[in-house]
Design an enzyme around this catalytic site. Structure first.
Site, short mmCIF file in Angstrom:
data_model
loop_
_atom_site.label_atom_id
_atom_site.label_comp_id
_atom_site.label_asym_id
_atom_site.label_seq_id
_atom_site.Cartn_x
_atom_site.Cartn_y
_atom_site.Cartn_z
N VAL A 117 36.88 37.77 44.65
CA VAL A 117 38.12 38.41 45.10
C VAL A 117 39.28 37.91 44.26
O VAL A 117 40.24 38.63 44.00
CB VAL A 117 38.37 38.15 46.60
CG1 VAL A 117 38.54 36.68 46.90
CG2 VAL A 117 39.59 38.93 47.10
N GLY A 118 39.21 36.67 43.80
CA GLY A 118 40.26 36.12 42.94
C GLY A 118 40.05 36.52 41.49
O GLY A 118 38.91 36.67 41.04
N ARG A 279 42.63 28.96 47.14
CA ARG A 279 42.52 28.46 45.77
C ARG A 279 42.98 27.01 45.73
O ARG A 279 43.99 26.65 46.34
CB ARG A 279 43.38 29.30 44.81
CG ARG A 279 42.79 30.65 44.49
CD ARG A 279 41.56 30.52 43.60
NE ARG A 279 40.94 31.81 43.33
CZ ARG A 279 39.97 32.34 44.06
NH1 ARG A 279 39.52 31.71 45.14
NH2 ARG A 279 39.44 33.50 43.74
N ASP A 303 37.66 24.04 51.03
CA ASP A 303 36.51 24.72 50.41
C ASP A 303 36.78 24.97 48.94
O ASP A 303 35.89 25.41 48.22
CB ASP A 303 36.22 26.04 51.12
CG ASP A 303 34.96 26.73 50.59
OD1 ASP A 303 33.94 26.03 50.41
OD2 ASP A 303 35.00 27.94 50.34
N HIS A 327 33.05 25.31 47.58
CA HIS A 327 33.49 26.69 47.38
C HIS A 327 32.40 27.68 47.83
O HIS A 327 31.88 28.46 47.04
CB HIS A 327 33.85 26.94 45.91
CG HIS A 327 34.77 28.12 45.74
ND1 HIS A 327 35.67 28.22 44.71
CD2 HIS A 327 34.93 29.26 46.46
CE1 HIS A 327 36.34 29.36 44.80
NE2 HIS A 327 35.90 30.00 45.87
N ILE A 328 32.11 27.65 49.13
CA ILE A 328 31.05 28.50 49.68
C ILE A 328 31.61 29.53 50.66
O ILE A 328 30.88 30.04 51.52
CB ILE A 328 29.95 27.65 50.37
CG1 ILE A 328 30.55 26.76 51.47
CG2 ILE A 328 29.21 26.82 49.34
CD1 ILE A 328 29.50 26.07 52.32
N GLY A 329 32.89 29.85 50.53
CA GLY A 329 33.52 30.77 51.48
C GLY A 329 32.81 32.10 51.62
O GLY A 329 32.70 32.64 52.72
N SER A 330 32.32 32.66 50.52
CA SER A 330 31.64 33.95 50.59
C SER A 330 30.13 33.81 50.52
O SER A 330 29.43 34.80 50.29
CB SER A 330 32.12 34.85 49.43
OG SER A 330 31.75 34.31 48.18
#
Length: 362
Positions: A117-118, A279, A303, A327-330
């Site tokens: 998304v970023g 971020r 995250d 960084h496992i948000g998605s």
């Protein structure tokens, strides 16, 4: 026939894993399924081989696809080398796509699509100048990221990771009335920096926990969306002063870069917990470390960090009052599969001159 296709065959050879047995190389070149896909096809480079194959299969139906062969980020020197002559680039957050990469690709590059998304890793202004379209995957990961944010918020608020360690290190001696007590969400004041799709879904998931108030800070009012969760718009300073929990769910922009700095932490309540699933660059990590170490704020759940991965000797990892995830948000299986498909569809649409599923406005 092979000699006629020599330039393409050389490119295929160049993209193969090193030290591939000669017999396999010969078979790949001789077999018709490679010889037949030649110069008329668009060329797409994928910077990771471990994205879900459903997206790659969509591309292979009509494009000549080559990929980096290791399950880690493609080295920059390799990306610059292999991107030459490609019509589209399928990239990830780990790939910096700047002027140097775009120059190396050449004027035929039509599209850069990121499986995220970023898109702050892409020089969108340089893409705009060159007429290169940029695709991303904004909507599909909203629920997964909101779920992870709530999980991180609860884990930090109730000290779950800290308590879990006590089970393994001998710290759990017996039940005690005030041992490992955390804060409850009920009766708390929750502030959201950012109130887009993800922010709204986070707020909706917090409502059942009965907070006293949910506030949000954005550049523009969102009265209809705020009414759905009974949220109130406030300025940044009021959110800092009044919130027991602050959740970062905004984009990284020049305005938000390190907005959580020493000055911001001084304004926050000593019982405040900061959650960041947006971020890493939104937070000044040196200032955060000092705020956590000195108990200026109570705790943090992250995250995202700067850099990623966070070095194992980073001082934040020595603190008990911070929970850090990689960084496992998605990182929901179906979400990642759909992200792969959307990235592929963005590329196919751009190559055909059609509307993308999700395109960055340049």
């Amino acid at each position: 026939n092979l000699l006629l296709c020599l330039p393409t065959c050389l490119e295929i050879l160049n993209s193969m894993p090193p030290r591939l047995p000669f017999g396999q190389v010969r078979n790949l070149l001789i077999q018709g399924h490679i010889i037949r896909r030649m110069s008329s096809q668009h060329k797409v480079y994928v910077t990771r081989p471990d994205v879900d194959d459903s997206g790659l299969e969509l591309l292979r139906k009509s494009c000549q696809v080559s990929t980096w062969h290791e399950t880690n980020p493609v080295p920059r020197s390799e990306l610059i080398r292999v991107v030459a002559g490609k019509d589209a680039l399928y990239c990830a957050l780990t790939d910096k796509v700047d002027k140097e990469v775009l120059d190396a690709a050449g004027p035929q590059l039509k599209c850069v699509a990121t499986i995220s998304v970023g898109y702050d890793h892409i020089d969108v202004e340089e893409c705009r100048k060159r007429g290169i379209r940029v695709g991303f995957t904004p909507d599909v990961l909203t629920d997964a990221t909101a779920e992870l944010t709530l999980a991180l918020l609860l884990a930090t608020n109730r000290r779950l990771f800290e308590a879990n360690k006590q089970v393994y290190n001998g710290g759990w001696k017996s039940w005690a009335p005030m041992w490992m007590c955390g804060q409850g969400l009920k009766g708390s004041r929750v502030g959201l920096l950012g109130f887009g799709r993800i922010g709204q879904e986070i707020a909706a998931r917090i409502v059942p926990f009965k907070p006293t108030e949910i506030t949000y800070t954005t550049r523009s009012l969102r009265p209809k969306e705020a009414a759905a969760v009974n949220a109130r718009h406030v300025d940044f300073d009021e959110m800092l002063r009044e919130s027991d929990l602050i959740v970062v769910c905004c984009a990284l922009t020049p305005e938000t870069k390190e907005i959580f700095n020493a000055t911001a932490f001084q304004k926050m309540k000593p019982n405040c917990i900061l959650i960041n699933t947006a971020r890493g660059g939104v937070v000044d990590q040196k200032a955060l470390y000092e705020a956590l170490k000195t108990k200026r704020i109570l705790a943090a759940g992250l995250d995202v960090t700067t850099p990623e991965p966070l070095p194992i000797d980073d001082p934040l990892l020595k603190l008990d009052n911070v929970v850090i995830l990689p960084h496992i948000g998605s990182a929901d299986i179906e979400t990642r599969k759909e992200m792969s498909r959307i990235t592929a569809r963005n590329i196919l649409a751009a190559l055909a001159g059609d509307k993308m599923v999700a395109e960055v406005e340049l």
